[in-house]
Design a protein around this motif. Structure first.
Motif, short mmCIF file in Angstrom:
data_model
loop_
_atom_site.label_atom_id
_atom_site.label_comp_id
_atom_site.label_asym_id
_atom_site.label_seq_id
_atom_site.Cartn_x
_atom_site.Cartn_y
_atom_site.Cartn_z
N ARG A 28 0.84 -1.19 0.00
CA ARG A 28 0.00 0.00 0.00
C ARG A 28 0.87 1.25 0.00
O ARG A 28 2.00 1.21 0.49
CB ARG A 28 -0.92 0.03 1.23
CG ARG A 28 -1.85 -1.17 1.33
CD ARG A 28 -2.78 -1.04 2.51
NE ARG A 28 -3.65 -2.19 2.62
CZ ARG A 28 -4.90 -2.14 3.07
NH1 ARG A 28 -5.40 -0.99 3.44
NH2 ARG A 28 -5.63 -3.22 3.15
N THR B 181 -3.20 7.18 -0.47
CA THR B 181 -4.34 6.50 -1.04
C THR B 181 -4.62 5.16 -0.35
O THR B 181 -5.70 4.61 -0.51
CB THR B 181 -4.11 6.24 -2.53
OG1 THR B 181 -2.94 5.42 -2.68
CG2 THR B 181 -3.89 7.55 -3.28
N ASP B 182 -3.63 4.65 0.40
CA ASP B 182 -3.72 3.33 1.02
C ASP B 182 -4.06 2.25 -0.01
O ASP B 182 -4.83 1.33 0.25
CB ASP B 182 -4.75 3.33 2.16
CG ASP B 182 -4.23 4.05 3.39
OD1 ASP B 182 -3.00 4.17 3.53
OD2 ASP B 182 -5.04 4.50 4.22
N SER B 183 -3.48 2.39 -1.19
CA SER B 183 -3.65 1.40 -2.25
C SER B 183 -2.32 1.27 -2.97
O SER B 183 -1.35 1.95 -2.62
CB SER B 183 -4.75 1.84 -3.21
OG SER B 183 -4.42 3.08 -3.83
N CYS B 184 -2.26 0.43 -3.98
CA CYS B 184 -1.00 0.25 -4.71
C CYS B 184 -0.92 1.27 -5.84
O CYS B 184 -0.38 2.35 -5.66
CB CYS B 184 -0.89 -1.18 -5.24
SG CYS B 184 0.62 -1.46 -6.20
N ASN C 6 -3.96 10.44 -10.31
CA ASN C 6 -3.49 9.60 -9.20
C ASN C 6 -2.39 10.37 -8.49
O ASN C 6 -1.38 10.72 -9.11
CB ASN C 6 -2.95 8.26 -9.73
CG ASN C 6 -2.52 7.33 -8.61
OD1 ASN C 6 -1.56 7.59 -7.89
ND2 ASN C 6 -3.23 6.21 -8.46
#
Length: 1018
Positions: free
Chosen positions: A61, A65-68, A891
């Motif tokens: 993560r 954004t706590d995402s990839c 992004n």
């Protein structure tokens, strides 16, 4: 220097093996490489490891954004990269050399000769089928250093142990040469006697993206790392969590006993902000924040505490990320732990109180937030290239640039120049690509290969050839290859079923192509390994044999069949047979749909809105990349906020010279048309086809078409009515002080005491973000004042002194020169009063434990930026500002300059930025826009969407959901239309269309339903 100056003799350029050499295949190297190929440049990508990706392959993560999102840097090109970057990387214009180092560089810009050493991996990549038998039998197991020791690996294995992994290699340090792998390999691919191979390549430019090395905290004996198992680093915690995910559960457990911890501590600045490492590693605070937030999700009742000196959350959106963490109950303590003790099996953290005393706090798990170090490879390459390093081993940038080195034709990206966060690394890589691309004109246009005719199955019967790959015996052993072959031969429309031991090899592909010709097959179903690995090889077969690419289907029988089943079973064989039948059903139901018209003759001119340093840099780079530019500025002259910057923290940083050079270059560049006192009255259209109305100072309007738009509208300097600003001439802003010092209207020798107050009008309810530049402004003005009057007392009240990166050196320098730094909490800021004897500043000093009062000659307020996003323009483009009022990027981590396809942002319009950052963003926006315009000239993606006009009710739902602005309602035609060059075949339109009018070529509803039916019948 423009492209005409840099262009070499065409014959000399034609001898290049690749246009640009990129050294390092981590985030920055990949980003630069993808930008270059999008702009028609070929790339030689060299990586010392066995695979690409660097540290990002180990992170699940990313904040905030706590995402990839790692895949967001991939180019959107037909037939190009189309997969997860954590597993594999392929692009036809990138020549990727893993396990390779650069051993020598000779020549000059445009004609470098590079000596390479391809290190022996012990595995012949041309023969290896990735069957994994060598790894299974290898007896040598040890903690994988790449996985921070949290997982084991064999002496032979892959760097990226996921689907479609990196090349298999031998770790010679741990290999005992027992030959177990040699005996197990069915292809004879293992070479224990393999030797390094040297070769020479010619390139036009070089980008150094060697990355960083994590600090080893073993030397910090006081923290017990290496002695106490429950003292780990931030990367080790990341892998602990990742390991549990791979095992099928979300958990955090202590290494010592596998128990979940109830009290976790993070210690910041381990290996940073020290005498030997006199810099801040920039991202450590945010890494700890991310991990603490994740721990809160997994351990709702745990005590989580971060010990820090300054919380440097100064990136875009990071302040709100910090505030959310506080709301989650994570505790933040501004104290420096002294030692970690282990008493009777319990970890105790010894912490110094603000009053000078010591206390001990028990914790179950202690995380060391380790910093970055310059990679040793950077030092070696710098000596080889003849470029200088700073005192800590980082590459130095030319003033006004993030990526330009002192040697012409050599650029840098990422943490090779200093510790950087992901967005800054991506932006620097964009700039490096823009500069490298300007060395020579584009030599290749990807996507202009042979066009294969489509097959209409209404006019001819399906003649499908099924080809099964045994993958070194895997299919036969686990799925019954011959039985499967016999069963599939009976399917209607199948002309033959072939079985080959290794389809992915050259002889296998040649056998496949020959069989297609002999059987006159018009469709191909391949049962083999992952399509990610095989599609790139089958694409060439399709072109050679004339097969419609929509009638080529790959069924993953290895990863999703044989390997997932473990052992041979009837269920596994039945599942494999069902998947092959489903693929045949998809081919059987294929029909040609009306193709959308591809508009190749798109306008290649670019509109740049804003004539500050970012906008001018964008315009100049676009011109170097071959695009005509219209630069619009609403003021009477160019320059923006750069007009008010007179000096910087470094002696070699000359803002006035930078401004002069920019203005001169813009004036002398014929491809840039400048319109001052002009605004964009209207801007409409779609990516690749915008129409702008430009309004001059006297009201005259010009209607013009553009292919792309760069928004560089800047931001407004904040002048808040706080601390009595505007009521007393002795209360100034940092900009006021800078102007006065540069104009010699303020003499430091006339002053006895100056008080500065940070975060004025920032990090509050009205403007909840950090303005990024304020701490640097305070430091540079404090140093300027102290240089002019060493006896001057300068007191700086701050919440967090955010001197990230190499700016930490200036922070230390200011303290050494006598500047006094006093922290304050937001609920108890300094109090400014104006009396008969002048202004006074009263505040509580937490270090001294006293309330202190000053009677300064000047009070200087550190104010930041206020967003000034062109909301009307954004609305017409269907874009929006972010919650803080700045431009909202696609992004924030991996596409920080993209607002949408065809529209790019740069400078302070995106958010607070330093001058070199803003200019780098401008050049980065230019290379992104240029790549987009070149993409508009390429063929559409294979499975583009289309519209069946007779079924379309013009409801507009497909237009609303399309994320690529590739659809529009045509009022004259009375139905939706698709712009093929923009479509990425995501399928959103087909999913929402109530009438089945929106369909994907090669993936219609009829085909998908036939696949589902075939699987259900099985």
């Amino acid at each position: 220097m423009n492209s005409e100056d840099r262009a070499q003799d065409p014959q000399e350029m034609s001898t290049l093996d690749s246009d640009v050499l990129v050294i390092g295949a981590g985030l920055s190297g990949l980003t630069a490489a993808f930008d270059l190929v999008e702009n028609g440049r070929t790339v030689l990508l060299v990586e010392s490891a066995a695979a690409h990706g660097g540290y990002l392959t180990l992170l699940d993560r990313q904040f905030s954004t706590d995402s990839c999102g790692f895949c967001q840097i991939l180019p959107r090109t037909p037939g190009g990269a189309e997969f997860c970057l954590k597993s594999m990387m392929y692009h036809p214009m990138i020549d990727f050399f893993p396990s390779t180092t650069v051993e020598g560089v000779e020549g000059k810009v445009g004609a470098f000769s590079v000596k390479l050493k391809r290190h022996a991996t012990g595995v012949d990549a041309e023969l290896c089928t990735h069957c994994g038998r060598c790894i299974e039998v290898c007896p040598e197991v040890y903690p994988d250093p790449l996985q921070a020791g949290m997982a084991g690996r064999k002496a032979i294995g892959s760097r990226a142990p996921v689907s479609s992994p990196s090349n298999i290699e031998i770790d010679w340090e741990h290999c005992t040469r027992c030959k177990a792998c040699v005996d197990a390999c069915p292809e004879g691919a293992i070479r224990l006697d393999a030797e390094d191979v040297a070769e020479t390549r010619k390139v036009g430019a070089i980008i150094v993206a060697t990355g960083f090395r994590l600090y080893d905290p073993s030397s910090k004996l006081e923290y017990g790392y290496g002695r106490f198992r429950d003292v780990v680093t931030t990367l080790e915690l990341e892998r602990l969590i990742g390991k549990s995910l791979l095992e099928g559960h979300e958990a955090i457990v202590r290494p010592s006993d596998g128990a979940p911890p109830s009290r976790i501590a993070w210690i910041q600045c381990v290996g940073s902000r020290e005498e030997k490492r006199n810099y801040c590693s920039s991202v450590c605070c945010m890494i700890s924040l991310k991990e603490a937030r994740r721990c809160r999700q997994l351990l709702p009742d745990a005590h989580l505490e971060i010990f820090y000196m300054d919380l440097r959350t100064c990136g875009k959106g990071y302040e709100s990320y910090l505030n959310e963490a506080k709301d989650m109950g994570i505790r933040f303590t501004r104290e420096r732990p002294g030692e970690v003790l282990n008493r009777d099996g319990e970890l105790l953290l010894q912490v110094e109180d603000q009053d000078g005393g010591w206390r001990e706090q028990p914790f179950d798990l202690i995380i060391l937030s380790i910093g970055f170090e310059a990679h040793p490879e950077t030092l070696r390459l710098a000596q080889m290239l003849g470029i200088s390093l700073d005192s800590d081993g980082f590459l130095s940038a030319h003033p006004g640039f993030l990526s330009r080195t002192e040697k012409e034709g050599v650029y840098m990206a990422g943490a090779a120049s200093e510790p950087r966060d992901i967005p800054e690394s991506v932006i620097q890589a964009h700039e490096a690509a823009a500069l490298a691309a300007s060395i020579a004109p584009a030599t290749k246009q990807h996507g202009e290969g042979p066009t294969v005719p489509l097959t209409d199955l209404l006019d001819q019967d399906l003649r499908a050839m099924v080809f099964l790959c045994d993958c070194s015996g895997t299919l036969t052993e686990r799925l019954g290859g011959e039985i499967l072959r016999t069963s599939i031969e009976k399917e209607p429309g199948v002309v033959t079923v072939g079985l080959h031991s290794r389809l992915c090899h050259k002889e296998g592909l040649e056998t496949l192509a020959k069989a297609i010709h002999e059987t006159e097959a018009n469709a191909l179903v391949v049962g083999a390994c992952t399509p990610r690995w095989l599609n790139q090889r089958l694409r060439q077969v399709s072109e050679e044999t004339g097969l419609d690419p929509n009638l080529v289907q790959v069924v993953n029988l290895r990863e999703q069949g044989a390997w997932s089943q473990g052992e041979a079973s009837a269920e596994g064989a039945a599942a494999a047979e069902a998947q092959l039948r489903a693929a045949l059903a998809r081919c059987r139901e294929y029909r040609i749909l009306p193709r959308p018209v591809e508009g190749r003759d798109r306008e290649a001119q670019v509109l740049v809105v804003g004539g500050g340093p970012a906008g001018m840099s964008a315009a100049l780079s676009l011109s170097e990349l071959g695009h005509a530019v219209t630069l619009v500025e609403r003021e009477s002259k160019l320059g923006g906020n750069l007009q008010w910057i007179h000096y910087g923290l470094g002696d070699n940083f000359e803002p006035e010279k930078i401004l002069g050079d920019l203005l001169h270059a813009v004036q002398e560049t014929p491809g840039v048309k400048v319109l001052t006192e002009t605004t964009v009255a209207d801007l409409r259209g779609r990516p690749g086809a915008y129409r702008a109305v430009l309004k001059g100072s006297e009201g005259q309007e010009t209607d013009k078409e553009f292919g792309a738009v760069v928004v560089a509208t800047g931001a407004v300097v904040n002048r808040p009515e706080l601390f009595h600003y505007g009521k007393d001439t002795r209360i100034l802003t940092q900009r006021d002080v800078e102007t006065s010092l540069s104009e010699n209207s303020l003499d430091p020798k006339s002053l006895l005491e100056v008080v500065m107050i940070q975060c004025v009008g920032s990090r509050d309810k009205e403007h909840p973000y950090c303005s990024r530049i304020c701490c640097a402004s305070a430091l540079k003005n404090a140093l300027k004042l102290l240089d002019g009057n060493p006896g001057l007392r300068v007191v700086i009240f701050y919440r967090d002194l955010r001197a990230f990166g190499l700016m930490e050196r200036d922070y230390r320098k200011a303290r050494e020169k006598g500047a006094i730094f006093v922290p304050f909490e937001p609920e108890a800021p300094p109090v400014v009063e104006i009396g008969e004897d002048g202004p006074t500043v009263t505040a509580y000093d937490p270090i001294a434990g006293l309330t202190i009062c000053f009677h300064p000659d000047r009070i200087v307020l550190s104010t930041g930026f206020i967003p000034d996003a062109p909301s009307a323009l954004l609305d017409r483009l269907g874009l929006a500002a972010d919650p803080e009022g700045f431009l909202k990027e696609a992004n924030p981590k991996f596409r920080p300059l993209d607002l949408c396809d065809g529209v790019y942002g740069c400078g302070t319009a995106l958010g607070p930025a330093f001058l070199p950052e803003a200019m780098a963003q401008g050049r980065g926006a230019a290379v992104r826009a240029s790549g987009f315009l070149r993409r508009m000239q390429r063929p559409a993606v294979l499975h583009t969407a289309t519209v069946q006009a007779s079924r379309c009710s013009a409801c507009g739902l497909c237009v609303e959901v399309c994320p690529f602005h590739a659809r529009e309602l045509d009022e004259d035609l009375g139905h939706a239309v698709v712009y093929a060059e923009l479509c990425q075949a995501c399928g959103a339109c087909a999913a929402i269309c109530p009438n089945d009018a929106a369909q994907l070529v090669g993936g219609t509803d009829r085909q998908i339903l036939s696949v589902i039916e075939a699987l259900m019948e099985a």
